[in-house]
Every structure is written in structure tokens, then in C-alpha cells.
Design a protein around this motif. Structure first.
Motif, mmCIF file in Angstrom:
data_model
loop_
_atom_site.group_PDB
_atom_site.id
_atom_site.type_symbol
_atom_site.label_atom_id
_atom_site.label_comp_id
_atom_site.label_asym_id
_atom_site.label_seq_id
_atom_site.Cartn_x
_atom_site.Cartn_y
_atom_site.Cartn_z
ATOM 1 N N GLU A 170 60.726 91.278 99.502
ATOM 2 C CA GLU A 170 59.362 91.767 99.659
ATOM 3 C C GLU A 170 59.287 93.225 99.235
ATOM 4 O O GLU A 170 60.151 94.027 99.567
ATOM 5 N N ILE A 171 58.250 93.541 98.470
ATOM 6 C CA ILE A 171 58.090 94.945 98.066
ATOM 7 C C ILE A 171 56.707 95.438 98.476
ATOM 8 O O ILE A 171 55.751 94.666 98.566
ATOM 9 N N TRP A 172 56.654 96.751 98.759
ATOM 10 C CA TRP A 172 55.353 97.392 99.070
ATOM 11 C C TRP A 172 54.742 97.867 97.772
ATOM 12 O O TRP A 172 55.399 98.498 96.962
ATOM 13 N N VAL A 173 53.459 97.560 97.548
ATOM 14 C CA VAL A 173 52.786 98.115 96.376
ATOM 15 C C VAL A 173 51.486 98.786 96.771
ATOM 16 O O VAL A 173 50.804 98.368 97.703
ATOM 17 N N LEU A 174 51.215 99.838 96.048
ATOM 18 C CA LEU A 174 49.911 100.487 96.169
ATOM 19 C C LEU A 174 49.072 99.947 95.038
ATOM 20 O O LEU A 174 49.493 99.993 93.882
ATOM 21 N N GLY A 201 36.140 89.671 86.673
ATOM 22 C CA GLY A 201 37.403 89.588 87.387
ATOM 23 C C GLY A 201 37.851 90.964 87.816
ATOM 24 O O GLY A 201 37.069 91.906 87.816
ATOM 25 N N THR A 202 39.123 91.039 88.200
ATOM 26 C CA THR A 202 39.623 92.307 88.698
ATOM 27 C C THR A 202 40.882 92.688 87.957
ATOM 28 O O THR A 202 41.731 91.836 87.716
ATOM 29 N N ALA A 203 40.954 93.960 87.626
ATOM 30 C CA ALA A 203 42.210 94.449 87.070
ATOM 31 C C ALA A 203 42.887 95.265 88.158
ATOM 32 O O ALA A 203 42.271 96.150 88.737
ATOM 33 N N GLY A 204 44.125 94.933 88.448
ATOM 34 C CA GLY A 204 44.826 95.662 89.496
ATOM 35 C C GLY A 204 45.983 96.443 88.917
ATOM 36 O O GLY A 204 46.773 95.916 88.139
ATOM 37 N N ILE A 205 46.038 97.735 89.284
ATOM 38 C CA ILE A 205 47.175 98.544 88.845
ATOM 39 C C ILE A 205 48.120 98.644 90.030
ATOM 40 O O ILE A 205 47.709 99.053 91.112
ATOM 41 N N HIS A 206 49.375 98.245 89.868
ATOM 42 C CA HIS A 206 50.308 98.178 90.990
ATOM 43 C C HIS A 206 51.373 99.244 90.872
ATOM 44 O O HIS A 206 51.918 99.460 89.805
ATOM 45 N N TYR A 207 51.629 99.884 91.992
ATOM 46 C CA TYR A 207 52.678 100.895 91.994
ATOM 47 C C TYR A 207 53.634 100.589 93.137
ATOM 48 O O TYR A 207 53.213 100.403 94.275
ATOM 49 N N ASP A 208 54.885 100.519 92.822
ATOM 50 C CA ASP A 208 55.889 100.129 93.813
ATOM 51 C C ASP A 208 56.160 101.303 94.760
ATOM 52 O O ASP A 208 56.631 102.351 94.334
ATOM 53 N N ILE A 209 55.827 101.127 96.034
ATOM 54 C CA ILE A 209 56.011 102.227 96.985
ATOM 55 C C ILE A 209 56.988 101.836 98.096
ATOM 56 O O ILE A 209 56.984 102.413 99.181
ATOM 57 N N THR A 210 57.802 100.820 97.811
ATOM 58 C CA THR A 210 58.705 100.324 98.836
ATOM 59 C C THR A 210 59.568 101.434 99.433
ATOM 60 O O THR A 210 59.691 101.565 100.645
ATOM 61 N N GLU A 211 60.069 102.266 98.527
ATOM 62 C CA GLU A 211 60.979 103.291 98.991
ATOM 63 C C GLU A 211 60.277 104.277 99.923
ATOM 64 O O GLU A 211 60.757 104.636 100.981
#
Ligand code: HEM
Lengths: 844, 179
Positions: A286-290, A305-315
Motif C-alpha cells: 500500500e502506498i500513500w498518494v497525494l 472525466g477526471t484527470a488525477g495527478i498522483h504524488y507518492d507521499i508514503t515516505e
């Protein structure tokens, strides 16, 4: 009996005629009403017809309008359109004016030509094919768009409708065409723009992708339309695996469903937003994304529709969590410390209180000198321990943030005066003067926390007193100009002429357990927590203490606090010399005084006799009721705490007597808590004269309730030639006795014969632990201290009462302090009484 | 003249003298309606004058007083039937002024055939009002009764004097309230 009597006969006839007239009248009325309703019906009908006619008219007018518009439009259209006829094998047979203008040729140059001659060579094949097909299939009508080349060599697009026409045997095609060049061009331009857009979008996407942001597009049903490389990497799926899948079902960690639902709602309204959720990768991790989600639109402007920009914030999330855990742990530990301290202090205080109490009793018993000294040491040490524990408790409360700030209206001046009084007694032993210096008007109640202010001032003045062995302490206040109308800014400064603080120590004086001269704890006592507490309390009130000091010269602690303005004036008791102003009309009035305390009886007697008011005395509530019923009084002064029927009940019963409905009944009481005051109002009391009171207080009340006439000042009294001891509150004594030394002597001797008995009883009750009884006595003797010029002890009594009400264990300690204070001043009062008696003898 | 004037007139007579007298004066007058009146109907004014004349002969009363009494009586009837007209006003002059412009106008809406007097008013101050009554039916004494009753209703006392001008069918009432 048959009615044969003629008068009866006549009556019957009269009646008959009357009935006949009534019948006729009714008939008329009915006719009238029927006529009326017919008229109404008619009128209604006409209205309806009129309405229909109107509607009809509107309808016809509408159709006329539509028709004329149609006619008009056809006209315009025909004028603009190109019209020509062509034979079945493609040769022009007829062209209209518009066609000629567009082509740029004369009629003769067109007629007989094949239509393909005029078409852009690139399109000839397509157009020809289309029309051959049209002709051979015998279709009736068609539409086609293509470019032609005019005589000037210009390209013009036309859109052309062709219809097959059969006239007898002859068949030909009739065409209507329109110049659509502009449309075509703008369409082309649009395509160009779209292409540009697509390119720049691509550019941005790749930029975003490079920034480690994963992009995914979903349609309105959450189905993945597209996923870019970085997103694929993030999720562990390939693009093919993603496209066509339901994004949520595939990727979302279920507990974030609610967050997503909310986002869907937002998106459907076209709102963009940023949010954090957890996604499940293909490998199960599992990863956290913003996510920054924004709607995108199709060509017709609808949300597609929707465009989603994902940024990995798991750390980052993991870090945050660790931090939070650490903080919680620390807070818990701190809380535990506070709790422990609070508990411990309580546990220590209980036995300590009994040590102090018992020591006190021990002190009163017959002891030899050595034992006496030992007991003194125990007393001193246990007191110190006690205040240490109180301070520790305060600090831990402050640090735990569990101090509640109150907002109530209070008399700041009174607090200042009380503090001055309290410390005057203590400081007198060291021959230090405590003065109060008020700059500006403090004549109204202010709104704030009286307890905190009191504690702060007590600490700072106490501190000054502790470190000052000679000279004086000055409590100074100054009203500063305030920025707002409903605030009052007060600057407080406590100056002392004590040992001062060195420059090196100055920065540390507010540290816990720090006392300026390290060894001074021994010398000066105290816990070293006082200033820490004061500083923290001031911080709570949004203020700060500042210090200036010079070694061996003294220190000044100052701070500024703003209070709410209340506009409620403090009842005036300014000291304007010794003249009393009592309205002339007041003196003719008759008063009833209900009071059980002998000393107060005497005091009131003196004050009322002085201004010539007749009064009767009731010794208790029951007597007051009886006397009120028998006589008629203009005002009643009612002590509240009386044995048997108390002042509340007596007042309520007197109010039941009609003639006392509007007679002022004034409570005499030492209870001034706001809860008590509302109780007074309920019981029907008009006002409160708080005990202890000065003559001026009493006269103010009497003037207010009885005086309507003009002010008539009493002749001025010359200052008493008898001078009260400096160690007593002289001004108070002058105010109270006003040169009547005989009377003062009377009061002093009553005080000396009563108070020791009362305090002896207090000691008995202490042994039996009877708090309520002790409180009653303390309450009773409270005003008497004031009357012999010892207001500080009155203040101690008030404090003791408060402690009793709060069930505070320190109550007994306070009571002992009162006893001690009395004992230490007793000889002073005795010598004062002797001096007075001598003075009286001299006069005689 | 509207029937209500007749029904109320007869009801006042009946209350005062009993239904024997009502019967007598109806029989002795020559009434086209035969004395059968309904409040919604309309009858000739002469019938009222006839009834008054016969009654005054029978009971030897004064016709002026009779009309005045009738005014008081009629006021009571109106008060019962149309209280809203009275509640709108606080001062009797307000009320009296409203007859011409409001009350009788409303009456005309209901009964277009009603024959109403005209009133011209002129208020000097809140204690003095002049009211000019003009009507071909010469019922000034009825008007006086109504005016007096109005003052009583608004709990005011005062005097109502009048000057008549028979040539112009008019009477001027001068109403003065006590201060
Ligand atoms: C709510 C109050 C009133 C109502 C509803 C009312 C209504 C009427 C009606 C229905 C008539 C009969 C008209 C006809 O017979 O055709 C009448 C006549 C008359 N009213 Fe009033 N009225 C009111 C108040 C007054 C008052 C206060 C006065 C007095 C100044 C007044 C003066 C008269 C007179 C003098 C007549 C007789 C017709 C005439 O002299 O020409 N009315 N009114």
C-alpha cells in the motif's frame, strides 16, 4: 277557552297581517336575490366570452407573425443561394445571378460547360463519383460539400443540395448551393488549435511525469481512460492492465472509499481539489498518494472525466506517523508527571494539614521554653512545606493547561486595597511601609479574572516583601490610553527597596526553583516557584512581566493587563473629609434594624443616632416580622445571617404585608458572592450593604432610598485630637467614629471581651472538626476586626469563608492564621483602649 | 330608499310602541308596498314620510324628535352590522369625514340604486367640525341623530348646532367637542 274577546281577536289579526307582510317581504327579497344572481351569471358569461375572444385574437396574431416571418426568410434565402440546373450528364443548363457572381463568369461562359470544369481538380474524382452514383441509383436528393475555383483563381467551398426533377419526359438536376468557405475555414482553424492544445498538453504531461507525478484519466464512471508511464510505475501495473478497469475497484484501499465519494461529488460540480489516499499496488503493497484531481471537458463543454495527478507521499506519511507517536508518548509522560504531582501534593497536604493544626493546639498548651522553641520550628517548617506544595500544584496545573480563565465583573480597586492591607500588617513588623498609588480613574467595575489578578499581585508583592528589610514597597497602577472603547489598559508596577537582583541573575529569576541569591532560600524562605507561577499566569492573560533592578537598591516588577470595561460604577465612597451629607428628609424617617450581633447593634446605633434617625431594634428575624407588623417603617435594615428565622425568610414574610410592598429593605451581609446577590433579589431585598461598612456607605444607602429633598451638609467636624495608633488603619477609624472617641472606646472594649470567647469556641470546634460551625463564627466576627482598625484580618476571614465554601483543606490553616493574627494584635488593641479611656478622662 | 331604513324604522316603532301601533300606522298609510319591507329591497321615500306623519298623528309626537331618535337607533344597527367602519377610526371627526369618501361609497358599490346624501366637511381643529348635509330627501334630523350617536360612540361630549338652507336642500351642522 275560545278566544272570543275582541282585543284578543284584534291581536290575532295584527299578527296575521304581520305574518302576511313578512311573507311578502321574503318573497321580494328572494326575487331580488334571484335577479342578482342572474345578473351575476350573465356578467360571468360575458367575461368568459370576452376572454375567449381575446385569446383567439392573440392566437391569430401569432400565426400571422409566424407566416410573415417565414415569407421574409424565404425571400432572404433565395436571394443568397446559388441556384442552377444541370443535365443528367453534367452540363449547366441554367444559373442564377448569385451563381454568376460567385463563379466570376458570365452566363454564356457557364451554360453548356461541364460542372467538373469549375471544381478544384483535387476533388473532381470524389465529386464526380458521388454524382454518378446519385444519378445511377435514381436517388431524389443529395448533399455534398466541395471546393470550386473561381475565375480569379480563388478557392471557394460550397455546400450543395441537388434534387432530381422530372418534367414530362425530361429529367434534370436542380441544385441549390451556398458559399460555406468561411465555415470550412473556421473549422480548419479549430482543428489547428486543438492540435496545438494537444501538443502543449503532451508537453505538460511529460513535464509532470518527469517530476515524478503519475497521471491517470478516468471517465465519469471511474473507468480508466489513460494512464501515463510514471503512474504505471507507481501502481506496478502496465498501461494495458489499467485502461478499461474501474480505478477504484482496482486501486483504492477500501477505507478511503468515503474520501473518494466526496471527491466525486466535487468533481461533478467542476471543482478541483487535492486530497490524500492510500492506493494498493499490483504487488499488494500500500502506498500513500497525494492526488490533485481536476475535471476535464469534452468539445461541447461537458465534464468528460477526471484527470488525477498522483504524488507518492508514503515516505513523508511514515515520518509524520513516527513523529506523532513520539509526540503522543512525550505528552503522555508529561501528563503522567502532572497527575503524579497533583496526587502527591494532595496526599502530602492532608497529613500536613493535621500536623499544622495539631502543632497549633500544642502551642496553646503549657510548654517549657525549649518545647516552645521546638514547636515553633515545626510550625515554620510545616508552613514552608505547605506553601511549597501549593506552588508545585499551581505550576503543574499551569503546565497541564488546566487553569480556567474566568470573565467576571469585579472591583479592581478593592483587590488592590485588600492586598495593601494584608501586607501592611506583615510589613509593619519589619517597619516597612506598603503604599498604594493609583494614577487615573478606577471608578468602575472591570471585567476579567479577579482570582488570577489577585494571585499575581499577591505573588509579586509577597516577593517584594520577602526581599525587603527596610524602606518601602509601592504598588503602583496607571491607566494607559486604550486603543478601544470597551477596553481599559492598566499598568501595574511593584517597587521595592530590597536587596535587588544582580545583572547575572536577572535572566534566570523566572526559572523554576531559582531564587536570586542561591542561598537566599534559606534566608528568605519560599519555594522559588513564585515568580515562575506569576510569569505563567501573566502569559495566560496575554501579558508579560518585566523587571528592572539594581543590587542593594531595589527592584521593580511591572506588567500591563487589559480588562473589559463594564460602565458599572463602584458605589462611591470617596473620602471627602469628614462631613456627612444626609438629605434633610431622611432624618424624619423611621427605620427598623434587624441585627443579632451586639457589636453591629452598637455601631448602627451610633451611626443612626448621629443623624437623628429614629429606629427600633429587632434581635432576630421573628422579632423583625412581629415589629414590622405592629408598626410602620420607612426602611428596614436586615441582617441576613440570624439565628432561627434568617433575613431572607423575614424579608419574604414582611413583604407579604401589603403596606411593605414598596418599602426598601436593605440586606446587611458579609456575603458578597454573585450567587448570594441573586438570592437577595429573589427574597425581595432591594439592595445590599456589604459588611463591614463605613458610615458613608450607610448614609449613601439611606440617601438613595429615603432622600428626595435637597442636600444639606452637616457642619464639618474638626479632626479628632485623639490620634489612633499608626499600626491600625487610622483613616478607617476616623471614618467610622468621626471623633466620637467615647463610642470608639465602647466598641473596642466590646471587641476585646467578645472576640477571645469566639476564638476559643473556634478552637474547640477545630478539635471536633466542625467546619460549618467555625465558618459561622468567622463570618460573625469578620466585620468586628474592621471596626477596630484591622481590615487585614477581615480580609483573612473572607478568605477563610471562601476556602470553607470550596471545601478546601486549607480552611483550618486560615482559621489558625486568623487566631494568630488576633493574638499578635491583641495587646495593641488593649493599649489603644487604655489610651482612649485616658483621653476621655482628660476631657471630662 | 333602501329597505333597511324601513325595516329598522318599523323595528324601532315596534320596540317603542308595540306591534299594535306598527299595524295601525301601516293600515292608515297609503303604502304601495303594503308595508312589507325587506332590507335588500328599494322603496319610495314618500312611504317613509307617510309612516312618520301617521305615527306622529297617532301618538302625537314630534316628527323631528322621531327622526332624531331614529338616527340614534340606526347608528346602533350600523355599528352591529359593520363594525369595521368604526374600528378604523379613533376620533369621531375621522369617522364622520369618512362617511362621504368611504362608507357611503362602499354602500353604493353594494347597492347602486341607493340614494345617499352628500357631506362636505371642514375641520377647524380636533374640537370643531363643520359638516354640510345636502340631500333631496330632507332627513337632516336623521343625520343629526346619527352624528350625536357617533360622538357618544367615541365617548366625546359636545354640541351639534345647525343652520338649514331649504332652498338648497342643505343643512350645515357645526359640531363642537368639549375640551
Ligand atoms: C357604518 C356606517 C353607515 C352605513 C353602513 C350607512 C349606510 C347607509 C345606507 C344603506 C343608507 C340608505 C341609502 C338609501 O336608502 O338608498 C344611508 C342613508 C343615509 N345616511 Fe348613512 N350610513 C352610515 C353612517 C352614516 C352616518 C354616521 C351618517 C350621519 C352623518 C349617515 C347619514 C345618512 C343619511 C342622512 C342618510 C339618508 C339618506 C339621505 O339623507 O339622503 N350615515 N346610509
Amino acid at each position: 277557552m275560545i278566544p272570543n274577546n275582541s282585543s284578543e281577536q284584534r291581536e290575532i289579526e295584527i299578527l296575521k297581517r304581520k305574518v302576511e307582510r313578512e311573507r311578502k317581504a321574503r318573497q321580494q327579497a328572494e326575487d331580488f336575490l334571484e335577479k342578482r344572481s342572474l345578473e351575476l351569471f350573465e356578467a360571468n358569461n360575458q367575461l368568459k366570452q370576452f376572454n375567449e375572444k381575446l385569446e383567439e385574437e392573440i392566437r391569430t396574431r401569432n400565426t400571422q407573425l409566424v407566416e410573415s416571418e417565414l415569407r421574409y426568410r424565404t425571400l432572404v434565402e433565395t436571394a443568397q443561394d446559388i441556384i442552377f440546373n444541370i443535365s443528367t450528364d453534367g452540363y449547366f443548363e441554367f444559373v442564377n445571378q448569385v451563381a454568376k457572381e460567385l463563379f466570376g463568369y458570365d452566363e454564356s461562359e457557364i451554360i453548356g460547360q461541364h460542372f467538373t470544369e469549375f471544381i478544384d481538380p483535387d476533388h473532381v474524382e470524389r465529386v464526380l463519383g458521388f454524382y454518378i452514383h446519385f444519378r445511377d441509383k435514381n436517388e431524389q436528393a443529395s448533399y455534398l460539400e466541395f471546393p470550386i475555383i473561381t475565375r480569379q483563381g480563388e478557392h471557394r467551398w460550397i455546400g450543395q443540395k441537388v434534387r432530381r426533377v422530372e418534367m414530362g419526359n425530361r429529367v434534370y438536376f436542380s441544385a441549390y448551393a451556398r458559399d460555406i468557405t468561411q465555415q470550412i475555414e473556421s473549422e480548419k482553424a479549430l482543428i489547428n488549435v486543438k492540435e496545438e492544445l494537444r501538443k502543449s498538453e503532451m508537453k505538460y504531461r511529460s513535464m509532470i511525469e518527469n517530476m515524478e507525478l503519475g497521471i491517470m484519466e478516468v471517465d465519469n464512471h471511474g473507468i480508466i481512460l489513460n494512464a501515463y508511464d510514471r503512474f504505471c510505475e507507481m501502481s506496478g501495473y502496465s498501461r494495458q492492465e489499467l485502461v478499461g478497469q474501474n480505478a477504484e475497484e482496482l486501486l483504492l484501499v477500501p477505507e478511503f472509499k468515503a474520501v473518494m465519494d466526496l471527491q466525486h461529488q466535487q468533481r461533478s460540480k467542476g471543482i478541483a481539489d487535492t486530497y490524500e489516499i492510500k492506493l494498493k499496488r499490483k504487488d499488494g503493497e500500500e502506498i500513500w498518494v497525494l492526488i490533485s484531481g481536476a475535471p476535464f471537458y469534452n468539445e461541447s463543454g461537458e465534464v468528460a472525466g477526471t484527470a488525477g495527478i498522483h504524488y507518492d507521499i508514503t515516505e513523508r506519511k511514515n515520518l509524520e506517523r513516527d513523529l506523532q507517536e513520539a509526540r503522543l508518548k512525550a505528552e503522555k509522560a508529561q501528563m503522567a508527571e502532572h497527575e503524579f504531582l497533583a496526587n502527591m501534593s494532595h496526599e502530602i497536604r492532608t497529613p500536613l494539614n493535621s500536623i499544622i493544626g495539631m502543632t497549633h493546639i500544642l502551642k496553646e498548651s503549657p510548654l517549657n521554653d525549649e518545647q516552645h522553641d521546638l514547636v515553633k520550628i515545626i510550625t515554620h517548617s510545616s508552613r514552608l512545606l505547605h506553601s511549597l506544595i501549593n506552588d508545585i500544584l499551581d505550576v503543574s496545573k499551569l503546565e497541564a493547561g488546566s487553569v480556567i480563565i474566568r470573565n467576571e465583573d469585579f472591583n479592581l480597586l478593592e483587590i488592590l486595597e485588600n492586598i495593601q492591607n494584608t501586607f501592611s500588617v506583615k510589613a509593619r513588623e519589619k517597619n516597612i511601609e506598603v503604599s498604594l498609588d493609583i494614577n487615573g480613574q478606577l471608578d468602575e467595575l472591570v471585567n476579567g479574572d479577579p482570582l488570577l489578578i489577585n494571585q499575581i499581585l499577591m505573588n509579586l508583592v509577597g516577593n517584594a516583601e520577602k526581599f525587603t528589610d527596610q524602606g518601602k514597597i509601592c504598588i503602583e497602577t496607571e491607566i494607559l490610553p486604550s486603543e478601544s472603547d470597551d477596553q481599559i489598559q492598566v499598568r501595574f508596577a511593584i517597587h521595592d527597596s530590597g536587596i535587588g537582583i544582580s545583572q547575572e541573575q536577572l535572566p534566570h529569576i523566572f526559572d523554576k526553583f531559582h531564587q536570586a541569591a542561591m542561598s537566599s532560600t534559606k534566608r528568605h524562605g519560599g519555594t522559588g516557584l513564585g515568580l515562575t507561577i506569576t510569569q505563567k499566569l501573566l502569559q495566560l492573560l496575554g501579558s508579560e512581566v518585566s523587571v528592572t533592578s539594581e543590587e542593594e537598591k531595589g527592584s521593580t516588577f511591572s506588567f500591563t493587563i487589559s480588562f473589559g470595561k463594564t460602565g458599572k460604577l463602584i458605589r462611591t465612597k470617596e473620602k471627602t473629609g469628614n462631613e456627612w451629607e444626609l438629605h434633610a428628609s431622611v432624618r424624619s424617617k423611621r427605620a427598623l434594624v434587624a441585627e443579632d450581633n451586639k457589636l453591629n447593634q452598637k455601631y448602627l446605633d451610633m451611626l443612626l443616632a448621629k443623624v437623628g434617625i429614629n429606629y427600633d431594634l429587632a434581635e432576630n428575624g421573628a422579632e423583625a416580622i412581629q415589629m414590622a407588623a405592629q408598626n410602620s417603617y420607612d426602611i428596614i435594615l436586615m441582617d441576613i445571617q440570624m439565628p432561627g428565622v434568617d433575613g431572607f425568610e423575614a424579608t419574604a414574610r414582611i413583604r407579604e404585608i401589603t403596606r411593605y410592598n414598596d418599602v426598601p429593605i436593605i440586606a446587611l451581609s458579609a456575603m458578597t458572592m454573585s450567587s448570594h446577590i441573586s438570592q437577595l433579589e429573589e427574597a425581595g431585598l432591594d439592595d445590599l450593604l456589604p459588611k463591614p461598612f463605613t458610615p458613608r456607605d450607610l448614609y449613601t444607602i439611606l440617601n438613595y432610598y429615603l432622600g428626595y429633598g435637597s442636600v444639606e451638609p452637616e457642619p464639618e467636624f474638626t479632626e479628632s485630637e485623639f490620634h489612633f495608633s499608626k499600626e491600625l488603619d487610622r483613616q478607617l477609624l476616623i471614618d467610622s467614629y468621626d471623633n466620637d472617641i467615647e463610642y470608639a472606646a465602647d466598641i473596642f472594649s466590646t471587641f476585646l471581651s467578645n472576640t477571645p470567647d469566639e476564638l476559643k469556641r473556634v478552637q474547640e470546634f477545630i478539635k471536633q472538626n466542625k467546619t460549618a460551625e467555625i465558618r459561622t463564627i468567622i463570618h460573625r466576627i469578620k466585620p468586628t476586626f474592621q471596626m477596630v482598625g484591622l481590615p487585614a484580618i477581615s480580609v483573612m476571614c473572607s478568605d477563610a469563608e471562601k476556602l470553607a465554601d470550596e471545601k478546601n483543606e486549607d480552611f483550618m490553616l486560615k482559621v489558625n492564621e486568623i487566631t494568630d493574627a488576633f493574638e499578635s494584635t491583641r495587646s495593641l488593641i488593649i493599649s489603644e483602649l487604655e489610651r482612649m479611656q485616658n483621653y476621655i478622662k482628660q476631657l471630662a | 330608499m333602501k329597505g333597511i331604513v324601513f325595516t329598522e324604522f318599523l323595528s324601532m316603532i315596534e320596540n317603542q310602541y308595540g306591534d299594535g301601533v306598527v299595524d295601525t300606522i301601516i293600515n292608515q298609510s297609503e303604502l304601495p308596498s303594503g308595508g312589507a319591507y325587506t332590507s335588500v329591497g328599494t322603496y319610495d321615500i314618500s312611504e317613509l314620510h307617510q309612516l312618520i306623519k301617521t305615527l306622529c298623528r297617532e301618538t302625537s309626537c314630534d316628527s323631528k324628535n322621531l327622526l332624531n331618535d331614529f338616527g340614534h337607533h340606526l347608528f346602533g344597527t350600523f355599528l352591529n352590522l359593520y363594525p369595521e367602519f368604526f374600528n378604523r377610526c379613533k376620533h369621531p371627526f375621522d369617522f364622520l369625514e369618512s362617511i362621504e369618501n368611504h362608507i357611503h361609497r362602499e354602500v353604493l358599490k353594494l347597492y347602486p340604486d341607493a340614494e345617499l346624501p352628500s357631506f362636505q366637511t371642514n375641520r377647524t381643529n380636533d374640537f370643531k367640525l363643520e359638516m354640510k348635509y345636502t340631500s333631496a330627501r330632507h332627513l337632516a334630523e336623521l343625520a343629526r341623530g346619527l352624528i350625536e350617536a357617533s360622538l357618544e360612540h367615541y365617548k366625546k361630549s359636545g354640541t351639534v348646532n345647525s343652520i338649514s338652507d331649504p332652498n338648497h336642500d342643505s343643512t350645515i351642522f357645526v359640531i363642537e367637542l368639549n375640551r
